[in-house]
Design an enzyme around this catalytic site. Structure first.
Site, PDB file in Angstrom:
ATOM      1  N   ALA A   1      37.835  41.305  50.587  1.00  0.00           N
ATOM      2  CA  ALA A   1      36.441  41.612  50.918  1.00  0.00           C
ATOM      3  C   ALA A   1      35.549  41.467  49.683  1.00  0.00           C
ATOM      4  CB  ALA A   1      36.331  43.035  51.471  1.00  0.00           C
ATOM      5  N   TYR A   2      36.001  42.028  48.583  1.00  0.00           N
ATOM      6  CA  TYR A   2      35.203  41.992  47.343  1.00  0.00           C
ATOM      7  C   TYR A   2      34.964  40.554  46.886  1.00  0.00           C
ATOM      8  CZ  TYR A   2      34.078  42.896  42.416  1.00  0.00           C
ATOM      9  OH  TYR A   2      33.480  42.925  41.177  1.00  0.00           O
ATOM     10  N   GLN A   3      36.066  39.801  46.843  1.00  0.00           N
ATOM     11  CA  GLN A   3      35.983  38.423  46.363  1.00  0.00           C
ATOM     12  C   GLN A   3      35.098  37.561  47.271  1.00  0.00           C
ATOM     13  OE1 GLN A   3      39.763  37.055  44.680  1.00  0.00           O
ATOM     14  NE2 GLN A   3      39.859  36.031  46.642  1.00  0.00           N
TER      15      GLN A   3
END
Ligand SMILES: NC(=O)c1ccc[n+]([C@@H]2O[C@H](COP(=O)([O-])OP(=O)(O)OC[C@H]3O[C@@H](n4cnc5c(N)ncnc54)[C@H](O)[C@@H]3O)[C@@H](O)[C@H]2O)c1
Length: 281
Positions: free
Chosen positions: A159-161
């Site tokens: 999700a972050y990436q």
């Protein structure tokens, strides 16, 4: 040629400025004589950083609360900065939250939170402050904090990436669209830093979407899949050492630290090979 003195007496705003990389950016911007607006979801930290910068450098500062996940909050914070400091020449949209998790463990709420804060939060921040930059003349910049994760992917960072790849995509278009107006856009790619990032992410996550979860092996698995390396985790102060020079030069990218150049090139070679196959076919 532009130099640091072109920033003196101009106005900077840093979101996520209450700690870590944002606070270090604020320090650099105040050091060269800029007024600095420090915004953060943690109001106490934002006001403390603003006060410390005013005390140390004698520049005008403003510290206030913003939740970049909420449009009304960003609009109100932008108005408060305009009232307090008179506008904005350099905007650092720096907020990012981390939610580790293997792809099959991340919930839809995890995704919505990360997308809302990291992607839409960046978009909202730029939308609220761009009119102020447009109203001014001379050196103006927008700085977006992405991550080394958007250059070399790793596991448990889905999700972050994804959100940081989106920040890069947004920044590339923004730079093209603002070029004729003389507003430069710089994308920052930090690797691992010693900050409160996990703690502040946990605190900023809305309670109604459930607890912030970190599996015991998430960080080790992520580190093992990428070449930035434990030994290359840096202080935020080290990460901003070239910030002012690159900002003044209107550089499109700032790579802060980390030993991932070879891994990045390996990925580019795989992409190049796909072009080769296409051209041979
Ligand atoms: N620490 C790392 O290893 C690392 C690596 C690559 C990129 N980054 C990026 O650097 C940026 C700064 O992170 P940091 O490492 O300095 O962490 P940090 O926790 O020290 O700073 C992040 C700040 O953002 C604030 N924040 C969180 N949610 C917010 C919201 N909804 N609205 C407004 N403020 C909010 C936090 O209160 C905190 O003060 C982030 O975009 C992060 O994704 C960090």
């Amino acid at each position: 040629m532009a130099d640091d003195s072109d920033l003196r007496d101009r106005i900077a705003v840093v979101t996520g400025g209450g700690s870590g990389l944002g606070a270090a950016m604020g320090h650099e911007l105040a050091r060269v004589g800029m007024a600095v607006g420090v915004l953060d979801i943690d109001e106490a930290n934002a006001t403390a950083v603003a006060k410390a910068l005013a005390d140390q450098f004698g520049v005008p500062t403003f510290g206030g609360q913003v939740d970049v996940g909420d449009t009304a909050s960003v609009t109100a914070a932008a108005a408060a900065v305009e009232r307090a400091l008179g506008g904005c020449d350099v905007l650092c949209a720096n907020v990012g939250v981390q939610q580790f998790g293997a792809i099959d463990r991340l919930t839809e709420d995890d995704w919505k939170w990360v997308v809302n804060v990291n992607i839409l939060g960046t978009v909202r921040t730029v939308a609220a402050f761009l009119p102020m930059l447009r109203a001014r003349e001379g050196l103006r910049r927008i700085l977006l904090t992405a991550s080394s994760g958007a250059l070399i992917p790793g596991v448990r960072l889905g999700a972050y990436q994804t959100s940081k790849y989106a920040v890069v995509g947004y920044g590339e278009t923004l730079r093209q669209e603002l070029a004729d107006e003389g507003i430069g856009v710089m994308i920052v790619f930090p690797a691992g830093m010693m900050t409160r990032h996990l703690e502040s992410s946990k605190l900023a996550r809305p309670a109604e979407i459930g607890e912030w979860v970190l599996a015991p092996d998430d960080i080790d698995a992520m580190m093992a899949s990428r070449s930035t390396g434990d030994e290359h985790v840096a202080t935020p102060e080290h990460a901003v050492r070239n910030l002012i020079a690159d900002l003044v030069d209107d550089q499109p990218y700032l790579i802060t630290h980390g030993a991932y150049r070879d891994q990045y090139h390996e990925q580019l070679a795989v992409l190049e090979a796909a072009f080769d196959r296409m051209e041979r076919s």
